[in-house]
Design an enzyme around this catalytic site. Structure first.
Site, PDB file in Angstrom:
ATOM      1  N   ASP A  32       1.345  -1.125   0.123  1.00  0.00           N
ATOM      2  CA  ASP A  32      -0.297  -0.541  -0.131  1.00  0.00           C
ATOM      3  C   ASP A  32       1.426   1.567  -0.266  1.00  0.00           C
ATOM      4  OD1 ASP A  32      -2.477  -1.623  -0.140  1.00  0.00           O
ATOM      5  OD2 ASP A  32      -2.635  -1.490   2.891  1.00  0.00           O
ATOM      6  N   GLU A 206     -13.188  -0.871  -6.290  1.00  0.00           N
ATOM      7  CA  GLU A 206     -12.607  -1.920  -5.156  1.00  0.00           C
ATOM      8  C   GLU A 206     -12.813  -0.978  -4.781  1.00  0.00           C
ATOM      9  OE1 GLU A 206     -14.030  -5.186  -5.164  1.00  0.00           O
ATOM     10  OE2 GLU A 206     -12.871  -5.584  -3.423  1.00  0.00           O
TER      11      GLU A 206
HETATM   12  O1  FUB Z   1      -3.183  -4.209   2.878  1.00  0.00           O
HETATM   13  C1  FUB Z   1      -4.608  -4.384   3.001  1.00  0.00           C
HETATM   14  C2  FUB Z   1      -5.683  -3.672   2.673  1.00  0.00           C
HETATM   15  O2  FUB Z   1      -5.543  -4.888   1.161  1.00  0.00           O
HETATM   16  C3  FUB Z   1      -5.993  -2.269   1.592  1.00  0.00           C
HETATM   17  O3  FUB Z   1      -6.256  -1.168   2.792  1.00  0.00           O
HETATM   18  C4  FUB Z   1      -6.066  -2.686   0.916  1.00  0.00           C
HETATM   19  O4  FUB Z   1      -6.003  -1.674  -0.061  1.00  0.00           O
HETATM   20  C5  FUB Z   1      -6.141  -3.856   0.074  1.00  0.00           C
HETATM   21  O5  FUB Z   1      -4.344  -3.461  -0.785  1.00  0.00           O
END
Ligand code: FUB
Length: 455
Positions: A32, A206
């Site tokens: 992220d 999403e």
């Molecule tokens: O890293 C945890 C979750 O997975 C994030 O909040 C989403 O965007 C996905 O990458």
């Protein structure tokens, strides 16, 4: 999790001259990515997937920085779940923005009183922290995730977040409160594309929104479809729409079923940050951040960007004649980082054969000596200086004594010969078995012009 060379088998065959510098962090799994350019450096805020995670085992956020897009300095973890007294787990995707001398880091995590995901905000006077919870409670809490903040030219800031919906609220100038109520952005297929096979989610949106403005056009880049995700984007004439779906930024690829966008301009170029599962042991829960350089099309559209293992080209060079942190790394094998008793981070857990690559080191007319700040409880380890590869020309060798403790530091120096021009420097560690030494920083001394001429 320093990268073990034995597993460093790329999934794709690359020309012998291409050297993998993507993913940009190899010491731990990261996810992220959220870039922020401040004062001539790009700071990168990430999550941290714990080793061997089989779900989203994420307890802290991390900060990295670079002034050349290839050598990245590890600033450790200035924010974790314990920074928020009201949070229990799930340190997921956030973003840091700068305003009026302060850095605001918006992050999602589970609110332990409700068991639902909420968005918190931490504040710091420095891009590398320390950060503290600005509020002592969530900024917003509706069970949804992935905050992104955009400050428009008129000073109005917007917080966007969401999965499965896309929410926004207008932030006040203090960046820690808001006006009005959170609103939903209407997810229409014209605005966010068409998803097939899921009646509950007719559009591609999403999660992971990333909002910015370029040449008067507003962009929202987001993780599309599930699962696996790809990265898509939409544009609008204003910060809340109406949005028009523009297509794919990055196709599904890379061995992680999620992806997450972060876009910034830096030193005249545009960069796309994302994550994948490209490191050894990588998966949808053990991810790694990576970067590609790209150019907008002349009409402002974003080209399709594919993942590479070479990454972005270096912008400029690294100066070996100023102190460089050992944890400034383009690529490494086997090492890890840890907080240093002298402040910042150091490189530790170094064993025989491990190395650190520092890319594009500008030696100029030549170096005469090398100094390293080291600690060891064993002594006998050697820091070898190689050019071009870990087995390339050796230009110096420094022995490391027993300093009495892994955090008792001393400076060692050794002569250097043959380091000229701009080179990829490999700090290679050799010695017996077990951990050899820790390194906090290093610096070369330039050969004097008179000495260089005398040679
Ligand atoms: O890293 C945890 C979750 O997975 C994030 O909040 C989403 O965007 C996905 O990458």
């Amino acid at each position: 999790m320093g990268l073990m060379l034995a597993f460093a088998v790329p999934a794709v065959v690359h020309p012998a001259t291409a050297r993998a510098d993507n993913p940009i962090v190899q010491t731990i799994y990261t996810a992220d990515p959220a870039p922020l350019v401040y004062d001539g450096r790009v700071y990168l805020y990430t999550g941290h997937d714990e080793d061997s995670s089989t779900t989203y085992t994420m307890k802290e956020w991390r900060v990295w920085s670079s002034d050349d897009m290839v050598n990245w300095t590890d600033h450790g973890s200035p924010l974790d779940l314990s920074s928020f007294s009201w949070a229990s787990n799930n340190a997921w995707a956030g973003q840091t923005v700068y305003r009026n001398g302060k850095f605001y880091w918006y992050v999602p995590m589970t609110d332990k009183s409700t068991g639902r995901m909420a968005i918190g905000v931490a504040v710091s006077d420095s891009p590398t922290g320390p950060f503290h919870d600005a509020l002592g409670h969530p900024l917003v809490e509706n069970g949804q995730i992935d905050p992104t903040v955009f400050i428009d030219d008129d000073g109005q800031a917007y917080l966007y977040w969401g999965n499965p919906d896309l929410w926004y609220v207008k932030l006040n100038a203090d960046m820690t409160s808001y006006s009005g109520s959170p609103s939903k952005i209407q997810l229409t297929t014209a605005g966010f594309g068409t998803r097939t096979g899921d009646a509950n989610r007719p559009t591609l949106f999403e999660e992971g929104p990333w909002v910015y403005k370029r040449n008067g056009l507003y962009y929202i880049v987001f993780a599309a479809k599930c699962c696996s995700e790809f990265i898509a984007y939409s544009t609008a004439p204003g910060p809340t729409g109406p949005w028009t779906y523009r297509g794919t930024v990055m196709p599904t690829q890379g061995g992680s079923f999620t992806n997450h966008p972060g876009i910034t301009d830096f030193k005249g170029n545009s960069y796309f940050f994302y994550h994948n599962g490209a490191l050894p042991g990588g998966s949808g829960y053990t991810r790694s951040v990576a970067v590609e350089k790209f150019s907008y099309n002349s009409d402002g559209t974003i080209p399709t960007i594919n993942m590479t293992s070479t990454g972005a080209p270096q912008v400029g060079t690294l100066n070996p004649y100023t102190r460089q942190e050992a944890e400034t790394i383009a690529w490494e094998s086997g090492v890890e980082t840890e907080p240093s008793s002298e402040g910042g981070m150091d490189v530790g857990f170094i064993e025989n054969g491990d190395y650190i690559k520092v890319k594009g080191v500008a030696f100029g007319s030549g170096a005469s000596s090398f100094t390293a700040r080291v600690a060891s409880t064993v002594g006998g380890g050697t820091v070898e200086l190689h050019l071009g590869s870990a087995s390339g020309t050796t230009v110096g060798r420094c022995s490391v004594p027993n300093t009495g403790d892994w955090q008792t530091w001393t400076s060692v120096s050794c002569p250097v010969s043959g380091a000229t021009g701009t080179q990829d420097l490999y700090l290679k560690f050799t010695g017996g078995s077990g951990y050899l030494l820790n390194m906090n920083w290093w610096q070369f001394t330039a050969a004097s012009t008179a000495t260089a001429h005398a040679r």
